[in-house]
Design an enzyme around this catalytic site. Structure first.
Site, PDB file in Angstrom:
ATOM      1  N   ASN A   1       0.877  -1.176   0.000  1.00 26.21           N
ATOM      2  CA  ASN A   1       0.000   0.000   0.000  1.00 26.21           C
ATOM      3  C   ASN A   1       0.911   1.222   0.000  1.00 26.21           C
ATOM      4  OD1 ASN A   1      -1.802   2.037   0.414  1.00 26.21           O
ATOM      5  ND2 ASN A   1      -2.486   1.355   2.443  1.00 26.21           N
TER       6      ASN A   1
ATOM      7  N   LYS B   1       0.178   4.286  -0.329  1.00 23.82           N
ATOM      8  CA  LYS B   1      -0.431   5.488   0.265  1.00 23.82           C
ATOM      9  C   LYS B   1      -0.138   6.709  -0.612  1.00 23.82           C
ATOM     10  CE  LYS B   1      -0.226   3.190   4.696  1.00 23.82           C
ATOM     11  NZ  LYS B   1      -0.074   3.258   6.148  1.00 23.82           N
TER      12      LYS B   1
ATOM     13  N   HIS C   1      -9.557   1.259   5.130  1.00 18.81           N
ATOM     14  CA  HIS C   1      -8.272   1.506   5.792  1.00 18.81           C
ATOM     15  C   HIS C   1      -8.478   2.509   6.928  1.00 18.81           C
ATOM     16  CE1 HIS C   1      -4.125   2.610   6.525  1.00 18.81           C
ATOM     17  NE2 HIS C   1      -3.779   1.513   5.864  1.00 18.81           N
TER      18      HIS C   1
ATOM     19  N   GLU D   1      -6.815   4.909   7.893  1.00 20.02           N
ATOM     20  CA  GLU D   1      -6.561   6.318   7.542  1.00 20.02           C
ATOM     21  C   GLU D   1      -7.779   6.928   6.852  1.00 20.02           C
ATOM     22  OE1 GLU D   1      -2.901   5.550   5.482  1.00 20.02           O
ATOM     23  OE2 GLU D   1      -1.964   5.002   7.391  1.00 20.02           O
TER      24      GLU D   1
ATOM     25  N   GLU E   1      -5.474  -4.801  10.563  1.00 17.82           N
ATOM     26  CA  GLU E   1      -4.417  -3.815  10.801  1.00 17.82           C
ATOM     27  C   GLU E   1      -4.722  -3.067  12.095  1.00 17.82           C
ATOM     28  OE1 GLU E   1      -2.368  -2.533   6.870  1.00 17.82           O
ATOM     29  OE2 GLU E   1      -4.126  -1.288   7.141  1.00 17.82           O
TER      30      GLU E   1
ATOM     31  N   GLY F   1       2.541   2.217  10.950  1.00 17.27           N
ATOM     32  CA  GLY F   1       3.515   3.296  10.832  1.00 17.27           C
ATOM     33  C   GLY F   1       4.229   3.636  12.128  1.00 17.27           C
TER      34      GLY F   1
ATOM     35  N   SER G   1       3.356  -2.290  10.464  1.00 15.73           N
ATOM     36  CA  SER G   1       4.800  -2.406  10.709  1.00 15.73           C
ATOM     37  C   SER G   1       5.371  -3.781  10.373  1.00 15.73           C
ATOM     38  CB  SER G   1       5.133  -2.015  12.156  1.00 15.73           C
ATOM     39  OG  SER G   1       4.742  -0.678  12.397  1.00 15.73           O
TER      40      SER G   1
HETATM   41  P1  13P Z   1       3.063   0.286   7.776  1.00 18.21           P
HETATM   42  O1  13P Z   1       3.554  -0.992   7.179  1.00 18.21           O
HETATM   43  O2  13P Z   1       3.851   1.484   7.316  1.00 18.21           O
HETATM   44  O3  13P Z   1       2.920   0.203   9.257  1.00 18.21           O
HETATM   45  O4  13P Z   1       1.587   0.547   7.195  1.00 18.21           O
HETATM   46  C1  13P Z   1       0.664  -0.473   7.244  1.00 18.21           C
HETATM   47  C2  13P Z   1      -0.525  -0.083   6.463  1.00 18.21           C
HETATM   48  O5  13P Z   1      -1.249   0.831   6.815  1.00 18.21           O
HETATM   49  C3  13P Z   1      -0.794  -0.808   5.222  1.00 18.21           C
HETATM   50  O6  13P Z   1      -2.058  -0.518   4.734  1.00 18.21           O
END
Ligand code: 13P
Length: 265
Positions: free
Chosen positions: A10, A12, A99, A101, A171, A177, A226
């Protein structure tokens, strides 16, 4: 039942078109045939990614392209939005929905997400449906309820056929992150819980006469939060983990290819 692992990058809001193109070309050189490799670039890079991802290569590596978002309505006066039909028309095969976010920064509620899921599936676009609890919800021992609500509102009005178009990604929000990964027990028990929810809701609906496998057995459940080269192997070896949804570590070839290889083992 052996389920083929999926590793999704992903990206982003990262990567210019040049950066995206060159990383896809590098990914095409991988030959891990036991893993489905998928990437989710930004909208501006999607079409190029589809063209590059499907180019034939000597090792036969195909890269599937996933959108990061979709609108719940099919078309109309929604300035700035992208529809299922548009994604379909450029060869996008699936979309990330739910997601954290999007839930947090764009106020996407469970009921909006449920509508997005329905619209994507209507256009035969696969769904990577994300669920996850906040740290405070886990600390209050409410994490199972949170995931149950997200899944039941988001997915339970699908029918026995439609659920097969869905991959679920667990997640935990506190692991995204942050460099803090959920531990193996936390991951395995949540994935098992999710598979049980799908089993209770859908497995009795299957068409035994056509020998369809039970939805819960074929469902792929990815872990995200992560995932890094140094922890991927342990996470992917868990019984109910069928791959990963990777953020930061999917942005460079060295890390992402190591994670993909870890899924092949
Ligand atoms: P990270 O791997 O940067 O923690 O992000 C995970 C994520 O949100 C994948 O959609």
């Amino acid at each position: 039942m052996k389920r083929k692992k999926i590793v999704v990058g992903n990206w982003k809001m990262n990567m210019t078109m040049d950066q995206s193109n060159s990383l896809i070309k590098e990914l095409k050189s991988i030959s891990e045939n036991d893993v489905e490799i998928k990437i989710a670039p930004s909208f501006t890079n999607l079409h190029n990614a589809v063209l590059l991802g499907q180019l034939s290569s000597s090792n036969g590596q195909y890269i599937e392209v996933v959108a990061q978002n979709i609108h719940s309505e099919e078309r109309g006066a929604y300035t700035g939005e992208i529809s299922a039909e548009m994604l379909k028309s450029i060869g996008v095969k699936s979309v990330i929905i739910g997601h954290s976010e999007r839930r947090k920064y764009f106020n996407e509620t469970d009921s909006i997400l449920s509508k997005k899921v329905k619209t994507a599936i209507k256009y035969n676009i696969g769904v990577i449906f994300c669920v996850g609890e906040e740290l405070s919800e886990r600390e209050n021992n409410n994490h199972f309820n949170v995931i149950k609500d997200q899944i039941s509102i988001g997915l339970f009005d699908l029918d026995a056929y439609e659920i097969n178009k869905v991959v679920i990604a667990y997640e935990p929000v506190w692991a995204i992150g942050t460099g803090k990964t959920a531990n193996s027990n936390q991951i395995q028990e949540m994935h098992e819980f999710i598979r049980e929810l799908v089993k209770d809701k859908f497995d009795h609906l299957r068409n035994k006469s056509t020998n369809d496998s039970a939805a819960s057995e074929s469902l792929r459940i990815l872990y995200g939060g992560s995932v890094k080269p140094n922890n991927a192997k342990e996470i992917f070896s868990l019984q109910d983990v069928d791959g990963g949804l990777i953020g930061g570590a999917s942005l460079n070839f060295a890390d992402f290819s190591t994670i993909i290889k870890a899924a092949n083992g």
